[in-house]
Design a protein around this motif. Structure first.
Motif, mmCIF file in Angstrom:
data_model
loop_
_atom_site.group_PDB
_atom_site.id
_atom_site.type_symbol
_atom_site.label_atom_id
_atom_site.label_comp_id
_atom_site.label_asym_id
_atom_site.label_seq_id
_atom_site.Cartn_x
_atom_site.Cartn_y
_atom_site.Cartn_z
ATOM 1 N N GLY A 492 44.940 -0.648 39.845
ATOM 2 C CA GLY A 492 45.336 0.315 40.456
ATOM 3 C C GLY A 492 46.269 1.333 39.453
ATOM 4 N N ARG A 493 46.864 2.369 40.042
ATOM 5 C CA ARG A 493 47.402 3.652 39.289
ATOM 6 C C ARG A 493 49.046 3.321 39.160
ATOM 7 N N ARG A 494 49.558 2.526 39.658
ATOM 8 C CA ARG A 494 51.059 2.144 39.594
ATOM 9 C C ARG A 494 51.449 1.477 38.228
ATOM 10 N N VAL A 495 52.096 2.218 37.503
ATOM 11 C CA VAL A 495 52.750 1.981 36.142
ATOM 12 C C VAL A 495 54.105 1.856 36.160
ATOM 13 N N ALA A 496 54.714 0.546 35.216
ATOM 14 C CA ALA A 496 55.964 0.607 34.975
ATOM 15 C C ALA A 496 56.211 0.857 33.592
ATOM 16 N N THR A 508 58.118 9.728 29.188
ATOM 17 C CA THR A 508 57.023 9.091 29.348
ATOM 18 C C THR A 508 56.440 8.836 30.873
ATOM 19 N N ALA A 509 57.608 8.693 31.767
ATOM 20 C CA ALA A 509 57.266 8.694 33.110
ATOM 21 C C ALA A 509 56.661 10.204 33.700
ATOM 22 N N GLU A 510 57.077 11.126 33.065
ATOM 23 C CA GLU A 510 56.435 12.356 33.456
ATOM 24 C C GLU A 510 55.388 12.620 32.922
ATOM 25 N N ALA A 511 54.911 12.246 31.676
ATOM 26 C CA ALA A 511 53.547 12.210 31.042
ATOM 27 C C ALA A 511 52.480 11.384 31.743
ATOM 28 N N GLY A 516 47.856 11.696 36.062
ATOM 29 C CA GLY A 516 47.200 11.155 37.422
ATOM 30 C C GLY A 516 47.705 9.692 37.713
ATOM 31 N N LEU A 517 48.695 9.179 37.195
ATOM 32 C CA LEU A 517 49.278 7.783 37.401
ATOM 33 C C LEU A 517 50.464 7.880 38.177
ATOM 34 N N THR A 518 50.631 6.926 39.013
ATOM 35 C CA THR A 518 51.955 6.642 39.816
ATOM 36 C C THR A 518 53.094 5.790 39.281
ATOM 37 N N PRO A 615 53.435 8.560 23.437
ATOM 38 C CA PRO A 615 53.720 8.286 24.603
ATOM 39 C C PRO A 615 52.370 9.129 25.500
ATOM 40 N N GLU A 616 52.191 10.263 25.312
ATOM 41 C CA GLU A 616 51.085 10.984 25.594
ATOM 42 C C GLU A 616 49.826 10.393 25.608
ATOM 43 N N ASP A 617 49.494 9.957 24.172
ATOM 44 C CA ASP A 617 48.292 9.409 23.805
ATOM 45 C C ASP A 617 48.148 8.029 24.717
#
Length: 894
Positions: A492-496, A508-511, A516-518, A615-617
């Motif tokens: 899924g798209r949910r990331v910690a 990192t969360a903003e990136a 397109g991740l949650t 983090p963006e990469d």
């Protein structure tokens, strides 16, 4: 009526055993070769073909067999080069009886049975027959001619047969079916994969060099050294090298060898075809051309390249190059083969890389090596005269040593085939693609490809439909490939997000959100910078909690502000990820796949967390894998099969229109615009009904037409400047009677005296006005577009694209891809419209465009979608000969 020789029917093909042959219409000068073919056949084969023993073909029959009109009497031969000229391997023909039926017959040389020649010739004969208006094939076959019966039964058509006087009468329609297309694709895949296997796994190699323009003895010597490096590699022979190569055998020329599996060619372009012809007796599987001087030099070089291809395919060889960097192939159960210019061989692994440009191959291999990324295969196609990324993808479908495919494409010569092959491969492994230039329209010197007119977004949509992961650079290609190669797919798209500080976690969360991740959670870890006595214990606790929590992937970022990271931090990240969620890491000093971030998984197999510089990469790579995982898990629908389709009628109508073709600039025929009545009939063949209308010249005729069609009516000025322009007064709607109609026409004429002629049409149910188009592109084939009508939509480019053939899911996604599609589903109190009916019209247009390559352009505008129906109010159709690059038959690039 005899037509001109159909050059576009000629093609080089790959056979079941991986060899090649040339398929072309028969010619009168083939008489001697055909007689020799017949005399070499066994008596059984002759009886199977002619129902009687026949030692020689009578002169009358020989003349009839070789003199055909390419319309009602068509014959193909499959040929290969032989010492005395071309040798006929197989013959196929049909004879039409004046209707839409034709009787078909085949004859394959006894020495070439089992190579798939019968099925290849059936495909080419059926494609030619459909072009000439034939609908059905019939054949008389002896019951014990099992080979021929198998060809018909396994072709994927609905075959019927009956026994008459001891002979089986076989009948089948030749319009493509979902089954026949699947059969052809499977045969194509197996044949091309086998040809690539022969190229990539040689046991003996000849390196043939000759100094001169475009050729470099130093490059040839380097390849020979890499091939002959210590180890149990292929046997290497050399011709023409200035210096001896340890481990290789120098010979005077190709004539001194009996056979080899691979030829490496580095000779001047003007001598290349002759040099390769001298190697024809070696029966090699392929040739790697590392020299240049071909298509990149202009028309003469292009002709030299074509001659090289003719010689190679005539001798059964595939061509890698020209200007190729070569290839490297690892082997799990044997030595690797380094037939490339790479001094340092890649590390073995599960990633296959394809690169066209030789200079770019240097950087791609070096970057993969720095990252610790292991390869199963590396292949450089150079100017891609023959072997392409499509061929490598066909091979990878059955290669157990490859788990990820990465392709750097400077040009896509056959996008339709690319989409078809990539979609099948992407269903089993990730396919990561970067194109030269974001548009994909760059055509470097030496790449002999057709021009294209499609917008950039059409390429984007084709790649999305195919399930490939599109990236923007070589750097991103390897970023994504290393994640696919080392971690399981996200569910899924949910990331910690776990980072060393709150600020870094927020960035990192903003990136991640922008990619397109949650973001399910974000935590600041290692408050002591990773150096405190309790930091490691807390980190392990945070990692365990995160991997057990409600997320699909984990991003770990650790950049200490002072000193180097504690190595135990990377170990902890690797241990937690080995049995947990897919993980990416940004840890100062680590890049790629490193031992520091490797730990054994649940089954004991080492699993590595990929490390990124920023983090963006990291989140961009994670987002790419997430999109691919979602595509792979989705239902991609089924092939469109609309009811009520009359393909023969449509082909006959287009053929009739072709009688009006006139030469244009350069000798190519100019497109012919169909009349309104012809357009209506053609679209009706595919179940698309165009609302009746009347073309009139004045108000009196308009009133009479409206009385016949029914009130209220719409009045449209057909002047090109005013058509579809409600804002300029060119369209007047809801005219209830004669007075309103006359007044409307007078008002338009007052502002625009040249407004006529006029179209009168009964009003459709109110709804959303849409535009559906199909354009036959020289390279991409039929490109569909959809959008809601209006200046704002046109100016903003709010258009969805698709490349036929489309599935029902593709059509639905295409309609929903435009931002203004909300108007179709109930917008601001407007009732939902008949989207299902709109999808049916778009699907039928897609099928029609796919069936009829000669449809240069189709525009349905306006198409009014109401709450309970869809009305196609006007249609524009233009036709011209197309010569589609992917024409429903197996063929190699030309």
């Amino acid at each position: 009526m005899e037509t001109g020789y159909p050059t576009h029917w000629e093609a080089d093909v790959v056979l079941r055993d991986g060899g090649t042959a040339h398929v072309r219409p028969i010619r009168p000068e083939d008489a001697d070769a055909l007689q020799a073919f017949h005399e070499a056949q066994s008596q059984q084969s002759t009886v199977f073909r002619f129902f009687a023993p026949l030692e020689r073909l009578p002169e009358a029959d020989l003349h009839r067999f070789t003199h055909v009109d390419h319309r009602d009497r068509v014959a193909f031969v499959a040929v290969a080069d032989a010492p005395g000229g071309e040798q006929i391997l197989a013959v196929a023909r049909y004879d039409r009886d004046g209707t839409e039926d034709a009787e078909v017959a085949f004859n394959v040389a006894d020495a070439h049975h089992g190579r798939g020649l019968g099925s290849v010739l059936l495909e080419h004969l059926a494609a030619a027959a459909r072009e000439r208006g034939v609908r059905h094939f019939t054949a008389d076959v002896l019951p014990h001619n099992h080979r021929m019966l198998t060809v018909f039964r396994e072709a994927g058509y609905a075959v019927t047969q009956r026994l008459e006087d001891g002979v089986l009468r076989v009948e089948f329609g030749i319009d493509p079916t979902e089954t026949s297309l699947a059969v052809m694709a499977d045969r194509e895949q197996r044949a091309e994969a086998r040809s690539m296997a022969g190229l990539l796994s040689p046991r003996s190699v000849l390196v043939l060099a000759e100094p001169g323009p475009g050729a470099d003895l130093g490059l040839a010597t380097a390849v020979a050294r890499h091939l002959a490096s210590p180890g149990d590699g292929p046997e290497v022979h050399t011709v023409g090298l200035a210096d001896p190569v340890p481990g290789a055998h120098a010979v005077a020329g190709p004539a001194g060898l009996d056979s080899v599996d691979l030829v490496v060619l580095s000779v001047p372009a003007v001598r290349a075809a002759a040099a390769l012809r001298a190697c024809a007796h070696l029966r090699a599987h392929g040739v790697v051309v590392i020299s240049g001087g071909f298509a990149e030099t202009g028309p003469e070089g292009l002709e030299r390249q074509r001659e090289l291809l003719r010689v190679a395919h005539g001798a059964g060889m595939r061509v890698l190059g020209p200007s190729s960097y070569g290839f490297w192939r690892g082997a799990a159960d044997g030595p690797a083969v380094n037939a490339s210019l790479a001094v340092d061989a890649p590390r073995p692994g599960g990633v296959a890389l394809f690169c066209q440009s030789a200079p770019l191959a240097v950087g791609l291999l070096a970057s993969a090596r720095r990252r610790g990324l292991g390869l199963s295969t590396f292949l450089s196609a150079g100017h891609r005269a023959d072997v392409s990324g499509n061929d490598l993808m066909q091979f990878l479908r059955q290669d157990p040593s490859t788990t990820v495919a990465g392709l750097y494409l400077e040009s896509i010569g056959n996008p339709r085939k690319f989409a078809r092959v990539a979609r099948r491969l992407a269903a089993t492994m990730p396919v990561v693609v970067v194109t030269a230039g974001r548009s994909g329209h760059v055509v470097p010197a030496g790449h002999a490809v057709r021009r294209t007119r499609v917008p950039r977004r059409a390429l984007d949509e084709m790649l999305r439909q195919s399930g490939v992961v599109r990236v923007d650079s070589q750097h991103q290609l390897l970023d994504v490939a290393q994640l696919f190669a080392s971690q399981p797919l996200p569910t899924g798209r949910r990331v910690a997000v776990l980072a060393g500080s709150g600020a870094l976690a927020a960035l990192t969360a903003e990136a991640a959100s922008a990619a397109g991740l949650t973001v399910a959670e974000q935590r600041a870890i290692l408050p002591g910078g990773g150096h405190g006595p309790k930091d490691l214990a807390r980190l392990e606790e945070e990692l365990r909690a995160t991997h057990a929590g409600d997320c699909d992937a984990v991003v770990v970022v650790h950049v200490p502000t002072l000193g180097a990271p504690d190595p135990r931090i990377a170990e902890a990240v690797a241990r937690s990820a080995a049995a947990g969620r897919p993980t990416v890491a940004v840890i100062l000093g680590l890049s790629g796949l490193t031992p520091e971030l490797t730990a054994p998984g649940p089954d004991g197999t080492p699993r590595t967390v990929p490390a990124y510089a920023t983090p963006e990469d990291a989140v961009a790579a994670l987002a790419a894998t997430t999109r691919y995982a979602a595509w792979r898990a989705a239902d991609h629908g089924s092939a469109l099969a609309p009811s009520g389709v009359d393909r023969p009628g449509a082909r006959a109508l287009v053929a009739d229109v072709f009688e009006r073709l006139v030469p244009g600039a350069g000798g190519d025929p100019q497109p012919v615009e169909l009349t309104a009545e012809e357009s209506t009939r053609l679209l009706a063949c595919y179940g698309i009904r165009v609302w009746p209308c009347a073309m009139v010249a004045d108000a009196d005729a308009a009133v009479r037409a409206a009385e016949r069609l029914g009130w209220p009516v719409a009045l449209t000025a057909m002047n090109a400047r005013l058509r579809h322009r409600v804002d300029l007064g060119g369209v007047r709607l809801d005219l209830p009677g004669p007075g309103a109609l006359r007044e409307a026409m007078a008002g338009v004429l007052a502002a625009h005296p040249d407004a006529g002629p006029w179209r009168v049409q009964q009003m459709a149910e109110p709804g959303a006005s849409c535009v559906l188009r199909s354009t036959e592109d020289p390279r991409f084939g039929p490109v569909l577009s959809f959008g809601l009508a209006g200046d704002a939509v046109d100016l903003l480019g709010d258009v969805g694209y698709g490349v036929a053939p489309l599935s029902d899911t593709d059509v639905a996604e295409m309609v929903r891809s435009v931002r203004t599609s909300a108007r179709l589903f109930g917008y601001r109190g407007v009732p939902p419209l008949d989207v299902r009916g709109l999808e049916d019209v778009l699907g039928r247009l897609s099928v029609m465009a796919d069936d009829l390559p000669d449809l240069r352009q189709v525009e349905l505008h306006p198409v009014v979608v109401g709450p309970s129906g869809v009305a196609v109010l006007a249609a524009y159709v233009a036709v011209a000969p197309a010569g589609r690059v992917d024409a429903g038959r197996r063929a190699l690039p030309t």
